[in-house]
Design an enzyme around this catalytic site. Structure first.
Site, mmCIF file in Angstrom:
data_model
loop_
_atom_site.group_PDB
_atom_site.id
_atom_site.type_symbol
_atom_site.label_atom_id
_atom_site.label_comp_id
_atom_site.label_asym_id
_atom_site.label_seq_id
_atom_site.Cartn_x
_atom_site.Cartn_y
_atom_site.Cartn_z
ATOM 1 N N ARG A 173 0.691 -1.154 0.381
ATOM 2 C CA ARG A 173 0.292 0.068 -0.143
ATOM 3 C C ARG A 173 0.961 1.447 0.560
ATOM 4 O O ARG A 173 1.909 1.692 0.412
ATOM 5 C CB ARG A 173 -0.836 -0.158 1.528
ATOM 6 C CG ARG A 173 -2.150 0.968 1.235
ATOM 7 C CD ARG A 173 -3.012 0.466 2.226
ATOM 8 N NE ARG A 173 -2.398 1.076 3.704
ATOM 9 C CZ ARG A 173 -3.496 0.494 3.778
ATOM 10 N NH1 ARG A 173 -4.667 0.103 4.477
ATOM 11 N NH2 ARG A 173 -3.029 0.491 5.769
ATOM 12 N N ASP A 249 -8.861 4.813 13.890
ATOM 13 C CA ASP A 249 -7.632 4.230 13.811
ATOM 14 C C ASP A 249 -7.652 4.070 12.556
ATOM 15 O O ASP A 249 -6.830 4.059 11.619
ATOM 16 C CB ASP A 249 -7.254 3.045 14.785
ATOM 17 C CG ASP A 249 -8.419 2.296 14.297
ATOM 18 O OD1 ASP A 249 -9.738 2.620 14.761
ATOM 19 O OD2 ASP A 249 -8.468 1.288 13.715
ATOM 20 N N ASN A 250 -8.815 4.526 11.766
ATOM 21 C CA ASN A 250 -9.290 4.789 10.404
ATOM 22 C C ASN A 250 -9.102 5.985 9.628
ATOM 23 O O ASN A 250 -9.631 6.401 8.671
ATOM 24 C CB ASN A 250 -9.931 4.074 10.006
ATOM 25 C CG ASN A 250 -9.877 2.424 10.404
ATOM 26 O OD1 ASN A 250 -8.590 1.213 9.692
ATOM 27 N ND2 ASN A 250 -10.672 1.336 10.405
#
Length: 491
Positions: A173, A249-250
């Site tokens: 990623r 956390d996203n």
């Protein structure tokens, strides 16, 4: 061995925010996908590498020389409940590169094995979820929605056990960074003010360098992060995108969309739409996303209070609260500007907000397809209403709103042809339809056939230009197929 000239500013500047970890070496790596265009954008010279070398490098079998993998630490509110220690349970930051635009970008593995943050997880990933992240990320990029992207997907030759046995894979990623609201929470929960300040300074230098000399840089950081999130969520909403797991956390401080787990695009427009199998209460439903973004930003604001006023953090609450309360106005401004473009309006009138909101309410009442309804406004602008009205349960129900829209268009300077062309550039025809995504993932996971995935990616990279022979990519799933559709996080 492939070499990449990595920098490691995160590990160097924030060593307490990560842990060195080696990826697992898979038994039989095989390259499923390589993003040549993105590799060139990053300045990676992969021209001399064959598929076997790329598979070894980007599966963890033989990571690129120059990599110094670390798992990053963070906390997070997950569905409203605080988890003080999460971290990268199956991801590793290999390092950073400076791309052709001079931007620093992370390159990271996902699914490469256990880390100190894995808890009871195996640290692995399956082919299907990693290809979903590839497909959705590339679609978002083509739609000009800030997003992480996939550089590579490699099969590992291992079996990953979830509800069933699945073929394993590693995703590579690329992100502007992996700094999250949860990263700040991790140190705020522990009362580690020095680390919190270092983290904030690193974030400012990396993503908001123009603010480093501000009179109140940490308040400016909160304001800037809120601005980017307001624009991002407005873009999600107009695209009909549902993230599915908007935990703190996203939420990335860069303003990118990150972590494509139980995500999907709506077919029928309904604010209550939920796709995530784990969102039983609808917390992260389509219509809730702006409010959840504001809630997440409030959690970020809480972590920054000790930096805003080190002597008495409570005194900083009014200033931070003003930023959070101002998010609604910021979001509405971005949403309305984008709505005007999607409605073919180049000039502003006070009635535009109501016109746009009434349009979406009409779509919801009539069970109309979100993407096609917006797209067919171009046909209606040329006087051809049928392609639009046939999307409604009651075709006649569109008439009152269309009359208002046309009256509003009379104040615009464009010709009908110019307006139709602009509308087709503002409203995509091709999105990653859920049934097509599932079809592609099943072919790759069950039969090792990447053909449907590659064909879908080819379509999604040009979402606005209608092309002959691609009609099936424009159509929503049959109601029987779409009903009850659910997506899963893959862990």
């Amino acid at each position: 061995m492939i070499h990449i000239d990595f920098d490691h500013s995160y590990a160097r500047d924030l060593p307490d925010a990560c842990a060195p970890v080696k990826p697992d070496a898979p038994p039989a790596p095989a390259l499923l996908y390589w993003n040549t265009a993105l590799a060139e954008e990053l300045g990676l010279d992969s021209g001399q590498a064959d598929a076997a070398e790329l598979a070894a490098a980007f599966s963890g079998a033989a990571p690129p020389s120059g990599a110094k993998p670390v798992a990053q630490a963070y906390a997070g509110h997950q569905f409203g409940g605080l988890s003080p220690s999460l971290g990268d349970g199956r991801a590793l930051l290999l390092g950073e590169v400076i791309d052709h635009n001079g931007q620093r970008r992370d390159i990271a593995f996902k699914g490469s094995g256990r880390t100190p943050f894995s808890r009871r997880g195996d640290g692995k990933a399956a082919v299907g979820p990693m290809l979903r992240e590839l497909i959705i990320g590339e679609a978002m990029h083509a739609l000009a929605i800030p997003s992480t992207r996939a550089l590579a997907v490699a099969a590992t030759g291992e079996t990953v056990y979830r509800e069933q046995a699945l073929p394993g894979a590693v995703l590579t990623r690329v992100a502007a960074s992996h700094l999250r609201v949860g990263t700040f929470q991790y140190f705020a929960i522990r009362g580690e003010r020095d680390m919190l300040r270092r983290l904030a300074d690193y974030t400012l230098a990396r993503h908001y360098p123009e603010l480093t000399g501000a009179e109140q840089p940490y308040l400016a950081l909160l304001q800037a992060a809120a601005e980017r999130q307001a624009e991002l969520i407005a873009r999600w909403m107009h695209a009909g995108f549902i993230h599915g797991v908007m935990n703190t956390d996203n939420m990335a401080l860069s303003g990118e969309t990150i972590d494509y787990g139980p995500c999907a695009f709506m077919d029928v427009h309904h604010p209550s739409t939920v796709f995530s199998s784990i969102d039983s209460g609808g917390r992260y439903a389509y219509g809730n996303q702006p409010a959840i973004a504001q809630w997440n930003l409030a959690r970020l604001a809480e972590t920054l209070l000790p930096l805003l006023d080190p002597d008495e953090p409570k005194n900083a609450v009014p200033a931070a609260t003003a930023v959070i309360e101002g998010f609604v106005e910021r979001y509405q401004a971005h949403w309305l500007r984008q709505a005007r473009r999607k409605l073919g309006l180049s000039q502003a009138q006070d009635s535009d907000q109501e016109l746009a909101e009434d349009w979406l309410a009409l779509l919801a009442r009539q069970d109309a397809d979100h993407t096609l309804a917006w797209r067919r406004l171009a046909d209606a602008a040329e006087g051809q209403d049928q392609a639009l009205t046939q999307l409604f349960n009651d075709p006649a129900a569109a008439a009152p709103w269309l009359a208002r829209w046309r009256q509003r268009l009379d104040a615009e300077p464009q010709t009908a042809a110019e307006r139709a062309a602009a509308l087709r550039q503002a409203n995509p025809l091709y999105i990653p339809r859920n049934h097509l995504v599932e079809e592609a993932l099943a072919a790759a996971s069950d039969h090792g056939d990447m053909g449907p995935t590659l064909a879908l990616l080819d379509v999604l990279r040009q979402p606005y230009a209608e092309r002959a022979g691609l009609e099936r990519y424009t159509l929503p799933a049959a109601p029987a197929v779409a009903q009850g559709y659910r997506t899963f996080c893959g862990t």
